[in-house]
Design an enzyme around this catalytic site. Structure first.
Site, PDB file in Angstrom:
ATOM      1  N   LYS A  82      42.304  45.103  48.869  1.00 53.49           N
ATOM      2  CA  LYS A  82      41.793  43.524  48.322  1.00 53.49           C
ATOM      3  C   LYS A  82      42.121  42.452  49.428  1.00 53.49           C
ATOM      4  O   LYS A  82      43.415  42.620  49.751  1.00 53.49           O
ATOM      5  CB  LYS A  82      42.555  43.636  47.022  1.00 53.49           C
ATOM      6  CG  LYS A  82      42.604  43.784  45.627  1.00 53.49           C
ATOM      7  CD  LYS A  82      43.479  43.015  44.644  1.00 53.49           C
ATOM      8  CE  LYS A  82      42.769  43.716  42.754  1.00 53.49           C
ATOM      9  NZ  LYS A  82      44.080  42.979  42.429  1.00 53.49           N
ATOM     10  N   HIS A 135      50.429  37.396  36.836  1.00 51.17           N
ATOM     11  CA  HIS A 135      49.395  36.689  37.697  1.00 51.17           C
ATOM     12  C   HIS A 135      48.313  35.417  37.169  1.00 51.17           C
ATOM     13  O   HIS A 135      48.310  34.770  37.965  1.00 51.17           O
ATOM     14  CB  HIS A 135      48.447  38.289  38.690  1.00 51.17           C
ATOM     15  CG  HIS A 135      49.719  38.269  39.611  1.00 51.17           C
ATOM     16  ND1 HIS A 135      50.076  39.134  39.242  1.00 51.17           N
ATOM     17  CD2 HIS A 135      49.340  37.849  40.978  1.00 51.17           C
ATOM     18  CE1 HIS A 135      51.113  39.334  40.656  1.00 51.17           C
ATOM     19  NE2 HIS A 135      50.223  38.877  41.211  1.00 51.17           N
ATOM     20  N   HIS A 166      48.747  32.881  38.683  1.00 51.33           N
ATOM     21  CA  HIS A 166      47.679  31.817  39.158  1.00 51.33           C
ATOM     22  C   HIS A 166      47.489  30.128  38.889  1.00 51.33           C
ATOM     23  O   HIS A 166      47.344  29.132  39.987  1.00 51.33           O
ATOM     24  CB  HIS A 166      46.951  32.284  39.756  1.00 51.33           C
ATOM     25  CG  HIS A 166      46.753  33.910  40.804  1.00 51.33           C
ATOM     26  ND1 HIS A 166      45.660  35.208  40.810  1.00 51.33           N
ATOM     27  CD2 HIS A 166      47.013  34.288  41.622  1.00 51.33           C
ATOM     28  CE1 HIS A 166      45.852  36.038  41.400  1.00 51.33           C
ATOM     29  NE2 HIS A 166      46.776  35.450  42.591  1.00 51.33           N
ATOM     30  N   ARG A 212      28.818  44.088  59.438  1.00 49.36           N
ATOM     31  CA  ARG A 212      29.331  45.004  58.432  1.00 49.36           C
ATOM     32  C   ARG A 212      30.249  46.162  58.319  1.00 49.36           C
ATOM     33  O   ARG A 212      30.315  47.219  57.014  1.00 49.36           O
ATOM     34  CB  ARG A 212      28.205  45.156  58.193  1.00 49.36           C
ATOM     35  CG  ARG A 212      27.217  44.993  57.769  1.00 49.36           C
ATOM     36  CD  ARG A 212      26.090  45.691  57.034  1.00 49.36           C
ATOM     37  NE  ARG A 212      24.515  44.786  56.505  1.00 49.36           N
ATOM     38  CZ  ARG A 212      23.933  44.414  57.425  1.00 49.36           C
ATOM     39  NH1 ARG A 212      23.000  45.098  58.402  1.00 49.36           N
ATOM     40  NH2 ARG A 212      22.530  43.477  57.412  1.00 49.36           N
ATOM     41  N   HIS A 218      54.007  32.423  46.217  1.00 54.64           N
ATOM     42  CA  HIS A 218      53.100  32.574  45.461  1.00 54.64           C
ATOM     43  C   HIS A 218      54.048  33.642  44.095  1.00 54.64           C
ATOM     44  O   HIS A 218      53.852  34.069  42.946  1.00 54.64           O
ATOM     45  CB  HIS A 218      52.030  33.723  46.302  1.00 54.64           C
ATOM     46  CG  HIS A 218      51.498  35.204  45.822  1.00 54.64           C
ATOM     47  ND1 HIS A 218      50.755  34.570  44.443  1.00 54.64           N
ATOM     48  CD2 HIS A 218      51.684  36.172  44.934  1.00 54.64           C
ATOM     49  CE1 HIS A 218      50.001  35.984  44.067  1.00 54.64           C
ATOM     50  NE2 HIS A 218      50.468  36.750  44.528  1.00 54.64           N
ATOM     51  N   GLU A 234      57.384  40.153  43.355  1.00 53.98           N
ATOM     52  CA  GLU A 234      56.737  41.145  42.978  1.00 53.98           C
ATOM     53  C   GLU A 234      56.884  42.563  43.305  1.00 53.98           C
ATOM     54  O   GLU A 234      56.460  43.732  42.345  1.00 53.98           O
ATOM     55  CB  GLU A 234      55.544  41.379  44.558  1.00 53.98           C
ATOM     56  CG  GLU A 234      54.254  40.326  44.586  1.00 53.98           C
ATOM     57  CD  GLU A 234      53.255  40.463  43.784  1.00 53.98           C
ATOM     58  OE1 GLU A 234      52.915  41.090  42.649  1.00 53.98           O
ATOM     59  OE2 GLU A 234      52.202  39.365  43.889  1.00 53.98           O
ATOM     60  N   LYS A 255      51.754  51.844  44.112  1.00 47.31           N
ATOM     61  CA  LYS A 255      51.124  51.102  44.440  1.00 47.31           C
ATOM     62  C   LYS A 255      49.783  52.380  44.628  1.00 47.31           C
ATOM     63  O   LYS A 255      49.031  51.939  44.370  1.00 47.31           O
ATOM     64  CB  LYS A 255      50.836  49.511  45.168  1.00 47.31           C
ATOM     65  CG  LYS A 255      49.526  48.402  44.982  1.00 47.31           C
ATOM     66  CD  LYS A 255      49.694  46.908  45.806  1.00 47.31           C
ATOM     67  CE  LYS A 255      48.556  47.155  45.849  1.00 47.31           C
ATOM     68  NZ  LYS A 255      48.174  45.473  46.083  1.00 47.31           N
ATOM     69  N   ASN A 307      47.879  43.502  38.239  1.00 40.13           N
ATOM     70  CA  ASN A 307      48.056  41.553  37.555  1.00 40.13           C
ATOM     71  C   ASN A 307      49.038  41.119  36.890  1.00 40.13           C
ATOM     72  O   ASN A 307      48.982  39.943  36.282  1.00 40.13           O
ATOM     73  CB  ASN A 307      46.284  41.537  37.699  1.00 40.13           C
ATOM     74  CG  ASN A 307      45.898  41.823  38.283  1.00 40.13           C
ATOM     75  OD1 ASN A 307      45.783  41.621  39.465  1.00 40.13           O
ATOM     76  ND2 ASN A 307      44.573  42.671  38.185  1.00 40.13           N
ATOM     77  N   ARG A 316      43.956  49.932  37.625  1.00 39.86           N
ATOM     78  CA  ARG A 316      44.368  49.065  38.216  1.00 39.86           C
ATOM     79  C   ARG A 316      45.009  47.083  38.246  1.00 39.86           C
ATOM     80  O   ARG A 316      45.751  47.033  37.979  1.00 39.86           O
ATOM     81  CB  ARG A 316      43.628  48.461  39.255  1.00 39.86           C
ATOM     82  CG  ARG A 316      44.487  48.006  40.578  1.00 39.86           C
ATOM     83  CD  ARG A 316      43.253  47.773  42.376  1.00 39.86           C
ATOM     84  NE  ARG A 316      44.156  47.112  43.240  1.00 39.86           N
ATOM     85  CZ  ARG A 316      43.468  47.542  44.247  1.00 39.86           C
ATOM     86  NH1 ARG A 316      42.878  47.950  45.016  1.00 39.86           N
ATOM     87  NH2 ARG A 316      44.269  46.376  45.232  1.00 39.86           N
ATOM     88  N   GLU A 350      39.288  48.239  40.863  1.00 45.59           N
ATOM     89  CA  GLU A 350      39.776  47.673  39.058  1.00 45.59           C
ATOM     90  C   GLU A 350      38.823  47.730  38.424  1.00 45.59           C
ATOM     91  O   GLU A 350      38.287  46.798  37.509  1.00 45.59           O
ATOM     92  CB  GLU A 350      40.226  45.794  39.321  1.00 45.59           C
ATOM     93  CG  GLU A 350      41.187  45.518  39.098  1.00 45.59           C
ATOM     94  CD  GLU A 350      41.871  44.323  39.420  1.00 45.59           C
ATOM     95  OE1 GLU A 350      42.461  44.570  40.297  1.00 45.59           O
ATOM     96  OE2 GLU A 350      41.523  43.874  38.622  1.00 45.59           O
TER      97      GLU A 350
END
Ligand code: NAD
Ligand code: GLY
Length: 350
Positions: free
Chosen positions: A135, A238, A242, A113, A253, A177, A216, A235, A231, A226
């Site tokens: 993330k 993206h 993606h 955990r 990417h 990016e 950021k 994206n 946030r 998000e």
């Protein structure tokens, strides 16, 4: 070296950025129980150095590349963590690009955990984006980043030394990016346009890395998970990026993010959200890294991947964040037929 504090609710994160970050990492970790996760390429360049600095540490070396960002790699990390008898106070250290950072971060978040997590980003993309903000994820059943967690690294050591061994293509990937951030942050966009000839110069890139991290950090502090919507701006490009990445997979990417931004900028203009003048500025930024948007045969087939995107909240429509004007944007939702018509534009590029 600069220190950037990210005051996130779950756990604060400290980013050390610039020359000296690698030495700072050694000081920070020297008395800790550490477990490195890296990939074959990074290990080839830096493995011996890591072994000599941390002779007791376990190093988990995974095959490189997005296609290995999957459950097999994740379970390999977890198996090796168990064999190495890692405990909750151990430090998982992600030494690599975004693929390693996302997977090692996810493993750190679920093992017992949660163990400590340190990111040492070695690609331009991971320095400007993926190593900060918490993330973590793996791809699963052709859906990108669909299994994951928000899990902040305790420290990020972002040293420019790694950029010297990076192939040119990976610099372009990072520029994807960076340009995204330049569209979101007007002042950074201006700086990129004014310094176009210096975009591959490592000293300029070093300056830009900290600009991107600061931007950021401000976004993530306001909306760590998000949930409030702030946030979502990260994206940009993206949704299409993606979908193209999952459908074609040949490019990196960051390259797909550039192409995604190009199409989504056109959508913003045609749907009446952005003026041509603003779209021209976005296209100028994109062209700093991607001079010619390529053609994709059957681009409409990307629709099925876009429909699986976790940003959607309807099964028959596509949600995406678009840039409306200088440093302003919003999320929009398009019916899937309309989005497929826009994808078709990518089939007819000369
Ligand atoms: P990557 O991790 O696959 O690295 C690219 C290539 O460079 C790999 O072949 C790697 O082995 C090699 N490499 C890494 N460092 C090197 C070095 N210093 N010298 C020589 N070779 C080196 O790809 P990436 O572009 O860093 O990351 C892309 C991933 O990041 C995607 O999976 C994307 O989804 C993810 N991402 C995550 C976030 C986030 O917020 N978590 C944000 C953006 C992207
Ligand atoms: N790269 C998108 C985000 O961190 O939210």
């Amino acid at each position: 070296m600069q220190t950037i504090e990210i005051r996130t609710k779950s756990r604060p994160s400290t980013v050390l950025c610039g020359d000296g970050a690698w030495s700072a990492m050694q000081k920070f970790l020297h008395d800790k129980d550490v477990f490195f996760v890296t990939d074959t390429n990074v290990f080839r360049h830096y493995g011996e150095e890591v072994k000599s600095l941390f002779p007791q540490a376990h190093i988990c070396v995974l095959p490189a590349g997005e296609k290995n960002k999957n459950k097999n790699s994740l379970f390999r990390i977890l198996d090796e963590m168990l064999s190495a008898k890692l405990h909750r106070s151990s430090y998982v250290v992600a030494l690599g690009g975004g693929v390693i950072g996302d997977m090692a971060g996810f493993a750190a978040s679920i093992y017992m955990r949660g163990t400590h997590l340190v990111q040492i980003p070695t690609t331009l993309l991971s320095q400007v984006d993926s190593s900060v903000g918490g993330k973590t994820a793996i791809d699963y059943k052709k859906v990108k980043n669909v299994l994951g967690a928000f899990y902040q690294p305790e420290r990020v050591f972002c040293d420019p030394r790694f950029l010297s061994t990076l192939p040119a293509r990976e610099i372009k990937c990072g520029l994807g990016e960076i340009i995204k951030t330049g569209v979101l942050d007007g002042a950074l966009g201006d700086k990129l346009l004014q310094n176009a000839p210096r975009l591959h110069d490592l000293s300029f890139l070093q300056e830009i890395v900290s600009d991107c991290i600061r931007f950021k950090a401000r976004v993530v502090e306001q909306d760590e998970t998000e949930s409030s919507g702030i946030r979502k701006c990260l994206n940009l490009g993206h949704t299409t990026g993606h979908a193209l990445e999952l459908c074609y997979g040949r490019r990196s990417h960051g390259e797909y993010v550039l192409i995604g931004m190009w199409l989504e900028c056109l959508i913003a203009e045609k749907e009446g959200y952005a003026k041509k003048e603003h779209s021209d500025r976005v296209r100028s930024l994109i062209s700093l890294a991607e001079r010619r948007i390529p053609s994709f045969p059957d681009a409409r087939q990307c629709l099925r991947y876009a429909l699986l995107d976790k940003k959607n909240d309807r099964v028959d429509a596509i949600s995406m964040y678009i840039s409306e004007s200088y440093a302003k944007g919003r999320e929009i939702t398009l019916p899937c037929e309309k989005y497929a018509d826009y994808l078709a534009i990518l089939e007819k590029r000369q």
